[in-house]
Design a protein around this motif. Structure first.
Motif, PDB file in Angstrom:
ATOM      1  N   ALA A 124       0.810  -1.228   0.000  1.00 16.17           N
ATOM      2  CA  ALA A 124       0.000   0.000   0.000  1.00 16.17           C
ATOM      3  C   ALA A 124       0.840   1.274   0.000  1.00 16.17           C
ATOM      4  CB  ALA A 124      -0.921  -0.006   1.223  1.00 16.17           C
ATOM      5  N   ARG A 125       2.171   1.125  -0.104  1.00 12.78           N
ATOM      6  CA  ARG A 125       3.028   2.312   0.012  1.00 12.78           C
ATOM      7  C   ARG A 125       3.103   3.086  -1.312  1.00 12.78           C
ATOM      8  NH1 ARG A 125       8.434  -0.232   1.951  1.00 12.78           N
ATOM      9  NH2 ARG A 125       7.745  -1.769   0.416  1.00 12.78           N
ATOM     10  N   ASP A 126       3.915   4.144  -1.299  1.00 14.83           N
ATOM     11  CA  ASP A 126       4.133   4.920  -2.512  1.00 14.83           C
ATOM     12  C   ASP A 126       5.112   4.169  -3.424  1.00 14.83           C
ATOM     13  OD1 ASP A 126       2.617   7.426  -2.158  1.00 14.83           O
ATOM     14  OD2 ASP A 126       3.883   7.657  -0.385  1.00 14.83           O
ATOM     15  N   PRO A 127       5.027   4.414  -4.740  1.00 13.28           N
ATOM     16  CA  PRO A 127       5.874   3.657  -5.677  1.00 13.28           C
ATOM     17  C   PRO A 127       7.377   3.723  -5.352  1.00 13.28           C
ATOM     18  CG  PRO A 127       4.180   4.830  -6.872  1.00 13.28           C
ATOM     19  CD  PRO A 127       4.046   5.245  -5.439  1.00 13.28           C
ATOM     20  N   PHE A 128       7.868   4.884  -4.901  1.00  9.00           N
ATOM     21  CA  PHE A 128       9.317   4.963  -4.651  1.00  9.00           C
ATOM     22  C   PHE A 128       9.753   4.037  -3.515  1.00  9.00           C
ATOM     23  CE2 PHE A 128       7.910   8.054  -1.520  1.00  9.00           C
ATOM     24  CZ  PHE A 128       8.820   7.929  -0.483  1.00  9.00           C
ATOM     25  N   ILE A 163       1.650  -3.584  -6.329  1.00  5.54           N
ATOM     26  CA  ILE A 163       1.418  -2.317  -5.629  1.00  5.54           C
ATOM     27  C   ILE A 163      -0.014  -1.822  -5.857  1.00  5.54           C
ATOM     28  CG2 ILE A 163       2.433  -0.998  -7.552  1.00  5.54           C
ATOM     29  CD1 ILE A 163       3.441   0.990  -5.319  1.00  5.54           C
ATOM     30  N   LEU A 164      -0.641  -1.428  -4.738  1.00  9.69           N
ATOM     31  CA  LEU A 164      -1.899  -0.683  -4.812  1.00  9.69           C
ATOM     32  C   LEU A 164      -1.705   0.474  -3.838  1.00  9.69           C
ATOM     33  CD1 LEU A 164      -4.810  -0.283  -5.804  1.00  9.69           C
ATOM     34  CD2 LEU A 164      -5.569  -1.745  -3.921  1.00  9.69           C
ATOM     35  N   SER A 165      -1.110   1.535  -4.351  1.00  4.21           N
ATOM     36  CA  SER A 165      -0.717   2.648  -3.506  1.00  4.21           C
ATOM     37  C   SER A 165      -1.936   3.252  -2.806  1.00  4.21           C
ATOM     38  CB  SER A 165      -0.021   3.699  -4.370  1.00  4.21           C
ATOM     39  OG  SER A 165       0.424   4.742  -3.568  1.00  4.21           O
ATOM     40  N   TRP A 166      -1.736   3.698  -1.573  1.00  5.61           N
ATOM     41  CA  TRP A 166      -2.847   4.200  -0.749  1.00  5.61           C
ATOM     42  C   TRP A 166      -3.583   5.356  -1.404  1.00  5.61           C
ATOM     43  CZ3 TRP A 166      -2.325   8.939   2.343  1.00  5.61           C
ATOM     44  CH2 TRP A 166      -1.122   9.614   2.110  1.00  5.61           C
ATOM     45  N   GLU A 175      13.293  -6.591   9.572  1.00 12.07           N
ATOM     46  CA  GLU A 175      13.944  -6.922  10.838  1.00 12.07           C
ATOM     47  C   GLU A 175      14.248  -8.418  10.931  1.00 12.07           C
ATOM     48  OE1 GLU A 175      12.480  -4.588  14.382  1.00 12.07           O
ATOM     49  OE2 GLU A 175      12.090  -6.630  15.092  1.00 12.07           O
ATOM     50  N   ARG A 176      13.386  -9.240  10.324  1.00 12.41           N
ATOM     51  CA  ARG A 176      13.593 -10.689  10.371  1.00 12.41           C
ATOM     52  C   ARG A 176      14.480 -11.176   9.226  1.00 12.41           C
ATOM     53  NH1 ARG A 176       9.423  -9.508  13.054  1.00 12.41           N
ATOM     54  NH2 ARG A 176       8.239 -10.826  14.477  1.00 12.41           N
ATOM     55  N   ASP A 177      14.951 -10.243   8.420  1.00  4.47           N
ATOM     56  CA  ASP A 177      15.841 -10.602   7.324  1.00  4.47           C
ATOM     57  C   ASP A 177      15.166 -11.479   6.276  1.00  4.47           C
ATOM     58  OD1 ASP A 177      18.254  -9.527   6.950  1.00  4.47           O
ATOM     59  OD2 ASP A 177      19.310 -10.769   8.417  1.00  4.47           O
ATOM     60  N   TYR A 178      13.883 -11.324   6.095  1.00  2.00           N
ATOM     61  CA  TYR A 178      13.178 -12.067   5.056  1.00  2.00           C
ATOM     62  C   TYR A 178      13.551 -11.471   3.694  1.00  2.00           C
ATOM     63  CZ  TYR A 178      10.261 -14.210   8.717  1.00  2.00           C
ATOM     64  OH  TYR A 178       9.813 -14.902   9.804  1.00  2.00           O
ATOM     65  N   PRO A 179      13.392 -12.274   2.623  1.00  2.00           N
ATOM     66  CA  PRO A 179      13.862 -11.813   1.306  1.00  2.00           C
ATOM     67  C   PRO A 179      13.120 -10.565   0.798  1.00  2.00           C
ATOM     68  CG  PRO A 179      12.642 -13.881   1.127  1.00  2.00           C
ATOM     69  CD  PRO A 179      12.861 -13.651   2.585  1.00  2.00           C
ATOM     70  N   ILE A 180      13.865  -9.782   0.042  1.00  2.00           N
ATOM     71  CA  ILE A 180      13.361  -8.520  -0.508  1.00  2.00           C
ATOM     72  C   ILE A 180      13.567  -8.548  -2.022  1.00  2.00           C
ATOM     73  CG2 ILE A 180      13.932  -6.047  -0.684  1.00  2.00           C
ATOM     74  CD1 ILE A 180      12.570  -6.566   1.884  1.00  2.00           C
ATOM     75  N   GLU A 181      12.597  -7.993  -2.736  1.00  2.00           N
ATOM     76  CA  GLU A 181      12.743  -7.857  -4.183  1.00  2.00           C
ATOM     77  C   GLU A 181      12.786  -6.366  -4.484  1.00  2.00           C
ATOM     78  OE1 GLU A 181      10.390 -10.633  -6.909  1.00  2.00           O
ATOM     79  OE2 GLU A 181       9.233  -8.772  -6.997  1.00  2.00           O
ATOM     80  N   LYS A 182      13.676  -5.956  -5.374  1.00  2.31           N
ATOM     81  CA  LYS A 182      13.760  -4.527  -5.704  1.00  2.31           C
ATOM     82  C   LYS A 182      13.153  -4.256  -7.078  1.00  2.31           C
ATOM     83  CE  LYS A 182      17.707  -3.413  -2.775  1.00  2.31           C
ATOM     84  NZ  LYS A 182      17.113  -2.348  -1.951  1.00  2.31           N
ATOM     85  N   GLY A 183      12.910  -2.988  -7.372  1.00  3.15           N
ATOM     86  CA  GLY A 183      12.354  -2.621  -8.675  1.00  3.15           C
ATOM     87  C   GLY A 183      10.830  -2.568  -8.641  1.00  3.15           C
ATOM     88  N   MET A 184      10.241  -2.316  -9.810  1.00  6.51           N
ATOM     89  CA  MET A 184       8.791  -2.139  -9.858  1.00  6.51           C
ATOM     90  C   MET A 184       8.029  -3.455 -10.084  1.00  6.51           C
ATOM     91  SD  MET A 184       8.194   0.844  -8.835  1.00  6.51           S
ATOM     92  CE  MET A 184       6.422   0.972  -9.033  1.00  6.51           C
ATOM     93  N   GLY A 185       8.733  -4.614 -10.123  1.00  2.00           N
ATOM     94  CA  GLY A 185       8.082  -5.930 -10.165  1.00  2.00           C
ATOM     95  C   GLY A 185       7.446  -6.254 -11.495  1.00  2.00           C
TER      96      GLY A 185
END
Lengths: 264, 203
Positions: B122-126, B138-141, B193-203
């Protein structure tokens, strides 16, 4: 931890918010009618926090409390030490009880002297450290001064001591309980400056540390409890206006209308 | 407004803005309510970014003082505020009017049950671009009110943001638009915080 001091300048009174941004909850300590219950509700809401507990260090004699109203509005407990002789019900605690709001612990330190139920609250922010960070000292220890022992009304049944004995209790309480805390602990009092709850040496500064007060608090430099009591008596300010009325209201013995504006 | 008046206005299309924090909202709220956490500094700006100006609105704050202040702030800013709920949730329930919950799951449950949810950020695209839950969309707020109808909710949507404030808003909009949605508590803060995987970019 979210920590905020609210200063009500007309009476040199300080109340506090202690909260946790993760739990989104907060405790309010020593709320004053002069600011009003809505003030605390909106301040907490501005910080994204819901009020889940209202605490008082003691039953006040120099200002009208809004703790009952604030607790009722929020549907949360109003906490006082089990010695508090009010005519209305409250949620009681004992020395050493710990109340938790998210990652913050608030430990009740029974610090009698100013009144027989007086309690200080030790704050530990576990998101930073297991060591305590600050203590809300109410009317026990002020910045540069100490709470006066002669404002009791309506609670004689519990208080078997005279004014001099209460002053001596205040001395041992501060020396053995507050000054036994780690010296880095910050001191946040219920009053500052011109407030009539302490003596002429009360500082206008709104916080201090255990180290600084232990070293430079004039009353606490006295050799023993008797000398301390004499010094406190000699440096006392005049009694607050209407303190008997105010205390009676805060004990539940008077209705708000009977105050006729006293102590706000 | 009395609970009955609020209910009648809801049936005419008015939106109840629930001004409380995310956890009490998830636990219990007026059926159809939208979660918009109160503060005096930017409530007006946020409502302006999220909702159309002509949407009839009713405020629900606990304690009531919050509802009153919000109603004044928003009507002063030109919004169509009908009033605030008198007596709060207690009065609403005493009238036997419907309350509902928003289901929640924490980040550990999300990680363990990834395939069972459509994850929506729900966050902003950046912020999304900088790092998001792998496979999430993404479904920005600020778009949610206008785009929610298009959301796929099979499997049900799990909404996440940095903390919980924007995710609970978007989840409440999705539910109002008839979608199946749940709130991820703790948000990206807990995920990272739990170090779970992250994906970068716009997907």
């Amino acid at each position: 931890m979210i920590f905020k001091q609210f200063r009500y300048e007309p009476l040199n009174q300080a109340s506090y918010l202690v909260g946790c941004p993760k739990a989104k909850e907060a405790f309010i300590i020593d709320p004053i009618e002069g600011l009003g219950a809505d003030f605390y509700v909106l301040e907490a809401a501005d910080l994204g926090l819901a009020i889940t507990g209202v605490f008082e260090t003691h039953v006040h004699a120099d200002y009208v409390s809004c703790a009952r109203e604030l607790a009722e509005m929020n549907g949360c407990p109003h906490y006082l030490h089990e010695n508090a002789p009010t005519t209305y019900p409250y949620t009681s605690f004992k020395d050493g009880d710990v109340f938790t709001v998210g990652q913050v612990d608030m430990t009740c330190l029974f610090t009698p002297g100013h009144t027989p139920e007086h309690t200080s609250y030790l704050i530990t922010d576990k998101s930073r450290s297991d060591e305590p960070w600050a203590v809300l000292t109410g009317d026990c220890l002020f910045v540069g001064d100490v709470g006066r022992p002669d404002l009791l009304v309506g609670d004689q049944a519990l208080d078997v001591m005279d004014e001099g004995e209460r002053a001596q209790t205040q001395f041992t309480t501060i020396r053995d309980i507050l000054f036994a805390l780690p010296e880095h602990v910050e001191v946040y009092p219920n009053h500052y400056g011109g407030s009539l709850c302490g003596g002429v040496n009360m500082s206008g500064k709104n916080s201090s540390t255990i180290y600084y007060e232990n070293k430079y608090n004039l009353a606490m430099q006295k050799a023993d409890a008797a000398e301390f009591a004499e010094f406190v008596r000699d440096t006392a300010k005049p009694l607050p206006d209407d303190y008997e009325k105010i205390k009676s209201y805060n004990l539940g013995l008077l209705e708000k209308e009977e105050l006729k504006g006293a102590g706000v | 407004m009395t609970p009955a008046e609020v209910r009648a206005a809801q049936q005419e299309g008015a939106a109840v803005l629930d001004l409380r924090t995310p956890h009490p909202f998830a636990a219990e709220h007026l059926e159809g309510a939208l979660s918009v956490q109160f503060n005096r500094a930017d409530l007006v700006d946020r409502v302006e970014l999220v909702f159309p100006e002509d949407l009839p609105m009713i405020m629900h704050g606990e304690p009531e003082a919050i509802g009153k202040v919000a109603a004044k702030l928003l009507s002063d800013a030109g919004f169509n505020v009908l009033g605030h709920l008198e007596g709060g949730l207690k009065a609403w329930k005493e009238e036997g009017l419907p309350v509902v919950q928003l289901p929640t799951l924490d980040v550990d449950e999300l990680k363990d049950r990834m395939g069972e949810f459509t994850v929506v950020d729900a966050r902003d695209p950046f912020e999304f671009k900088y790092g998001h839950v792998p496979g999430s969309g993404i479904l920005s707020w600020t778009e949610a009110w206008y785009e929610a109808d298009k959301a796929e909710d099979d499997p049900p949507i799990a909404v996440i943001c940095g903390d919980e404030i924007r995710s609970v808003l978007v989840a409440s909009i999705l539910v109002r638009k008839g979608k199946k949605a749940e709130l991820v508590t703790g948000g990206m803060v807990d995920w990272v915080e739990r170090d779970y995987p992250i994906e970068k970019g716009m997907g």
